[in-house]
Scaffold this motif. Structure first.
Motif, mmCIF file in Angstrom:
data_model
loop_
_atom_site.group_PDB
_atom_site.id
_atom_site.type_symbol
_atom_site.label_atom_id
_atom_site.label_comp_id
_atom_site.label_asym_id
_atom_site.label_seq_id
_atom_site.Cartn_x
_atom_site.Cartn_y
_atom_site.Cartn_z
ATOM 1 N N ALA A 119 0.950 -1.209 -0.047
ATOM 2 C CA ALA A 119 -0.093 0.043 0.022
ATOM 3 C C ALA A 119 0.977 1.178 -0.030
ATOM 4 O O ALA A 119 0.353 2.322 -0.130
ATOM 5 C CB ALA A 119 -0.673 0.062 1.198
ATOM 6 N N TYR A 120 2.188 1.175 0.242
ATOM 7 C CA TYR A 120 3.118 2.227 0.157
ATOM 8 C C TYR A 120 4.441 2.098 -0.133
ATOM 9 O O TYR A 120 5.371 1.735 0.274
ATOM 10 C CB TYR A 120 3.291 2.878 1.785
ATOM 11 N N PRO A 121 4.456 1.572 -1.406
ATOM 12 C CA PRO A 121 5.602 0.968 -2.130
ATOM 13 C C PRO A 121 6.849 2.094 -2.182
ATOM 14 O O PRO A 121 7.908 1.783 -1.892
ATOM 15 C CB PRO A 121 5.434 0.870 -3.603
ATOM 16 N N SER A 122 6.537 3.433 -2.159
ATOM 17 C CA SER A 122 7.481 4.335 -1.976
ATOM 18 C C SER A 122 6.730 5.661 -1.980
ATOM 19 O O SER A 122 5.519 6.111 -2.349
ATOM 20 C CB SER A 122 8.387 4.278 -2.909
ATOM 21 N N LEU A 123 7.200 6.828 -1.306
ATOM 22 C CA LEU A 123 6.559 8.171 -1.578
ATOM 23 C C LEU A 123 6.517 8.561 -2.960
ATOM 24 O O LEU A 123 5.275 9.096 -3.274
ATOM 25 C CB LEU A 123 7.639 9.185 -0.842
ATOM 26 N N PHE A 124 7.230 8.215 -3.835
ATOM 27 C CA PHE A 124 6.967 8.565 -5.106
ATOM 28 C C PHE A 124 5.800 8.030 -5.783
ATOM 29 O O PHE A 124 5.006 8.803 -6.339
ATOM 30 C CB PHE A 124 8.398 8.365 -6.161
ATOM 31 N N HIS A 125 5.703 6.830 -5.587
ATOM 32 C CA HIS A 125 4.412 6.032 -6.047
ATOM 33 C C HIS A 125 3.100 6.694 -5.387
ATOM 34 O O HIS A 125 2.216 7.004 -6.301
ATOM 35 C CB HIS A 125 4.307 4.571 -5.675
ATOM 36 N N VAL A 126 3.211 6.821 -4.145
ATOM 37 C CA VAL A 126 1.930 7.555 -3.524
ATOM 38 C C VAL A 126 1.711 8.940 -3.833
ATOM 39 O O VAL A 126 0.664 9.409 -4.094
ATOM 40 C CB VAL A 126 2.187 7.439 -2.016
ATOM 41 N N LEU A 127 2.827 9.550 -4.127
ATOM 42 C CA LEU A 127 2.591 11.132 -4.361
ATOM 43 C C LEU A 127 2.069 11.193 -5.852
ATOM 44 O O LEU A 127 1.323 12.039 -6.294
ATOM 45 C CB LEU A 127 4.046 11.758 -4.343
ATOM 46 N N ILE A 128 2.447 10.441 -6.899
ATOM 47 C CA ILE A 128 2.098 10.331 -8.050
ATOM 48 C C ILE A 128 0.499 10.053 -8.267
ATOM 49 O O ILE A 128 -0.246 10.571 -8.748
ATOM 50 C CB ILE A 128 2.746 9.457 -9.082
ATOM 51 N N LEU A 129 0.095 8.922 -7.305
ATOM 52 C CA LEU A 129 -1.441 8.649 -7.268
ATOM 53 C C LEU A 129 -2.232 9.751 -6.721
ATOM 54 O O LEU A 129 -3.467 10.265 -7.095
ATOM 55 C CB LEU A 129 -1.447 7.463 -6.309
ATOM 56 N N ASN A 130 -1.928 10.549 -5.608
ATOM 57 C CA ASN A 130 -2.338 11.658 -4.963
ATOM 58 C C ASN A 130 -2.579 12.808 -5.741
ATOM 59 O O ASN A 130 -3.485 13.508 -5.829
ATOM 60 C CB ASN A 130 -1.723 11.838 -3.535
ATOM 61 N N LEU A 131 -1.553 12.871 -6.717
ATOM 62 C CA LEU A 131 -1.432 13.924 -7.547
ATOM 63 C C LEU A 131 -2.562 13.931 -8.529
ATOM 64 O O LEU A 131 -3.147 14.938 -9.030
ATOM 65 C CB LEU A 131 0.021 14.495 -8.134
ATOM 66 N N ALA A 132 -2.588 12.737 -9.077
ATOM 67 C CA ALA A 132 -3.575 12.536 -10.002
ATOM 68 C C ALA A 132 -5.194 12.603 -9.395
ATOM 69 O O ALA A 132 -5.891 13.312 -10.227
ATOM 70 C CB ALA A 132 -3.731 10.915 -10.680
ATOM 71 N N ILE A 133 -5.096 12.259 -8.249
ATOM 72 C CA ILE A 133 -6.650 12.354 -7.555
ATOM 73 C C ILE A 133 -6.950 13.677 -7.310
ATOM 74 O O ILE A 133 -8.042 14.331 -7.531
ATOM 75 C CB ILE A 133 -6.778 11.562 -6.242
ATOM 76 N N VAL A 134 -5.796 14.319 -6.760
ATOM 77 C CA VAL A 134 -6.083 15.974 -6.289
ATOM 78 C C VAL A 134 -6.476 16.648 -7.489
ATOM 79 O O VAL A 134 -7.332 17.705 -7.521
ATOM 80 C CB VAL A 134 -4.909 16.475 -5.437
ATOM 81 N N GLY A 135 -5.485 16.320 -8.664
ATOM 82 C CA GLY A 135 -5.673 17.017 -10.022
ATOM 83 C C GLY A 135 -7.005 16.903 -10.530
ATOM 84 O O GLY A 135 -7.818 17.982 -11.216
ATOM 85 N N ALA A 136 -7.798 15.697 -10.379
ATOM 86 C CA ALA A 136 -9.080 15.742 -10.728
ATOM 87 C C ALA A 136 -10.072 16.411 -10.056
ATOM 88 O O ALA A 136 -11.082 17.087 -10.710
ATOM 89 C CB ALA A 136 -9.657 13.974 -10.621
ATOM 90 N N GLY A 137 -9.773 16.542 -8.604
ATOM 91 C CA GLY A 137 -10.712 17.253 -7.942
ATOM 92 C C GLY A 137 -10.592 18.805 -8.111
ATOM 93 O O GLY A 137 -11.513 19.554 -8.325
ATOM 94 N N VAL A 138 -9.439 19.468 -8.463
ATOM 95 C CA VAL A 138 -9.298 20.762 -8.797
ATOM 96 C C VAL A 138 -9.800 21.138 -10.032
ATOM 97 O O VAL A 138 -10.413 22.011 -10.391
ATOM 98 C CB VAL A 138 -7.609 21.067 -8.790
ATOM 99 N N ALA A 139 -9.419 20.250 -11.064
ATOM 100 C CA ALA A 139 -9.992 20.298 -12.446
ATOM 101 C C ALA A 139 -11.604 20.464 -12.307
ATOM 102 O O ALA A 139 -12.229 21.354 -13.183
ATOM 103 C CB ALA A 139 -9.670 19.156 -13.444
ATOM 104 N N MET A 140 -12.380 19.330 -11.634
ATOM 105 C CA MET A 140 -13.702 19.768 -11.647
ATOM 106 C C MET A 140 -14.164 20.868 -10.877
ATOM 107 O O MET A 140 -15.270 21.446 -11.223
ATOM 108 C CB MET A 140 -14.268 18.294 -10.796
ATOM 109 N N ALA A 141 -13.634 21.063 -9.851
ATOM 110 C CA ALA A 141 -13.809 22.275 -8.844
ATOM 111 C C ALA A 141 -13.583 23.728 -9.916
ATOM 112 O O ALA A 141 -14.534 24.722 -9.776
ATOM 113 C CB ALA A 141 -13.151 22.644 -7.819
ATOM 114 N N ARG A 142 -12.815 23.499 -11.054
ATOM 115 C CA ARG A 142 -12.471 24.626 -11.943
ATOM 116 C C ARG A 142 -13.278 24.682 -12.990
ATOM 117 O O ARG A 142 -13.914 25.980 -13.207
ATOM 118 C CB ARG A 142 -11.147 24.589 -12.308
#
Length: 525
Positions: free
Chosen positions: A438-461
């Motif tokens: 579930a936490y292979p590395s900070l890089f993997h987690v950060l990429i996933l979270n950036l994608a999820i956050v990016g989707a939220g920001v894009a929809m809010a925008r």
């Protein structure tokens, strides 16, 4: 030294030992199930090796709902009373969908909206029964640790495993997108209220609305005036400061980006279980919303006019062709099918599962009906049209409305504590499937979270319409977990047992077709 023990005492000791053994066995089963959600290095849901955890240390998370302890308020042996089980199910389903129910009723028409809430509640409850029954019909020695995705994997193999993962991710990411849109909305209005109050600024919005202390506005009528938060009149002489604030505090242009600084670091935490301690805020928020709409309706009065098929300037027909938009919202509003087995297996009296689940669904439907009907009926028409009811009904109250301000504060803080938990579940489900951790590395987690956050920001925008997001994600994940899989599994089980009849076959095929039609209609209307 020899001593005498009464036979009755021996029986009592043996009963106590057996009860402790049963408790330990049940606890180990729950530990085993929740341990599968995490990697060995992530101890968020794994008990310490040297202790047997208390029953109130296990959590279940619900998309668009709240996080809560599975075994809180137990009888001391890891089991819940019927009252606690009913409350848990109600608390799980009562999420942000409640904010869009009045809009859904407006889209469907008042009379058809009420009928659809009742019918969708009954239909999703029946499908929930099929989910619970599906595990019971598997002829294996031990399926006590299984949830519905495990049942899908048993019947459909790797296809069931990966498809259930896909639809689970749709519900989780859809919930997180809705949360980001709503948090941006609530943060914007809260900041606007605080700024105006601190600088003693009285503003008159360009949007039309009613007069008086209980003002109701129609933001959609001013959609042609960019930006949305522009005002035309203010009493403060500091025009430059006011305009500068509005430039940097915009609902869609800036505020969604400000949330990144707070929430992205929280998403990257290995264990966000601390935030589950705030689950009571979900219940408080719903109770406060019910109280708020009651007070507002008492001041605004009832404004209804029944036009069965024709539309006029202020009212909508009782039956409208846009009714699938409400069914899409309701599919997610009544969605609990992916975790109902866990909730019910902790019920002290298993013979009451059908009754308790039915009561919980009745209370959920009653809450939705109350809020939706009261908001729709009390919306002041005239002077405003019922078409003005927003996808988030709090948007129909100005930012300087005190009761709405309190509601937004409650909901904002609740969502900011639940959002990292939803992100954690998305990380666990997705990264474990691909990387075994579930936490292979900070890089993997950060990429996933950036994608999820990016989707939220894009929809809010670009698409800050929570009703649309909820109905699309609800109809999509509901197609699998509410309509198709429960019906297919039930028919397969009956067929293997030689008990499948034509009426059962026709009824469940019809349910599948309803789910498919519900999804297709979201893209046509």
């Amino acid at each position: 030294r020899p001593f005498h023990v009464e036979p009755t005492n021996i029986v009592s000791v043996n009963d106590d030992m057996q009860r402790v053994s049963d408790e330990a066995s049940a606890m180990n089963k729950r530990i085993h199930y929740y341990s599968r959600l995490t990697s060995p290095a992530d101890r968020a849901l794994i008990a310490p090796d040297h202790v047997l955890p208390a029953p109130d240390e296990i959590y279940v998370y619900s998309p668009l709902g709240t996080a809560f302890k599975v075994d809180s308020c137990t009888d001391g042996y890891g089991k819940n009373s019927s009252l606690v089980t009913i409350f848990m199910i109600w608390n799980t389903m009562m999420g942000t969908s409640i904010l869009s129910i009045p809009w859904g009723i407006k889209q469907a028409g008042f009379t058809s909206g009420i009928i659809l809430i009742l019918l969708m509640g009954i239909l999703t409850l029946y499908c929930c029964f099929r989910v619970v029954k599906s595990r019971q019909m598997i002829a294996l020695t031990d399926t006590s640790n299984w949830e519905f995705p495990d049942v899908c994997k048993y019947y459909f193999g790797s296809f069931g495993q990966w498809s259930s993962l896909l639809f689970s991710m749709v519900s989780l990411v859809g919930a997180m997108v809705v949360y980001w849109v709503l948090m941006s909305n609530f943060l914007f209005n809260t900041g606007k209220f605080i700024y105006n109050f601190a600088h003693d600024i009285n503003v008159t919005d360009i949007v039309p609305g009613t007069n008086g202390s209980n003002k109701v506005i129609c933001p959609s009528a001013a959609s042609g005036h960019p930006p949305q938060n522009r005002n035309v009149m203010f009493s403060s002489g500091n025009r430059t400061g006011f305009e500068l604030f509005e430039e940097w505090w915009d609902k869609s242009q800036t505020v969604p980006f400000y949330l990144i600084a707070v929430l992205l670091p929280l998403l990257n935490l290995k264990s966000p279980s601390f935030f589950a301690k705030f689950n009571v805020l979900g219940t408080v928020s719903v109770v406060y919303l019910v109280f708020m709409v009651t007070v507002k309706a008492a001041h605004l009065g009832i404004h209804l006019e029944f036009n069965w098929f024709t539309e006029n300037e202020f009212f909508v027909p009782e039956f409208r062709i846009l009714f699938p938009q409400l069914t899409g919202v309701l599919t997610l509003a009544f969605f609990i099918h992916n975790c109902v087995i866990t909730l019910l297996q902790n019920n002290r009296n298993q013979e009451n599962n059908v009754r308790d689940l039915s009561i919980a669904y009745f209370l959920v439907g009653l809450t939705y009906l109350y809020v939706g009907v009261i908001i729709f009926a009390s919306f002041p028409s005239p002077p405003l049209s019922k078409e003005c009811i927003e996808q988030n009904f709090l948007d129909n109250f100005p930012s300087d409305d005190i009761m709405s301000f309190v509601a937004r504060i409650f909901l904002l803080f609740q969502m900011m504590t639940v959002y990292p938990l939803l992100g954690y579940l998305a990380r666990v489900q997705l990264l474990r499937q691909f990387f075994g951790n579930a936490y292979p590395s900070l890089f993997h987690v950060l990429i996933l979270n950036l994608a999820i956050v990016g989707a939220g920001v894009a929809m809010a925008r670009f698409y800050p319409n929570i009703g649309g997001i909820i109905r699309y994600s609800g109809a999509t994940c509901g197609l699998a977990f509410v309509f198709v899989y429960p019906s297919l599994i039930y028919m397969i089980s009956l067929h293997r047992a030689g008990q499948l009849t034509w009426p059962a076959l026709i009824i469940h095929i019809f349910i599948i077709l309803l789910g498919l039609a519900n999804l297709i209609a979201q893209f046509l209307l």
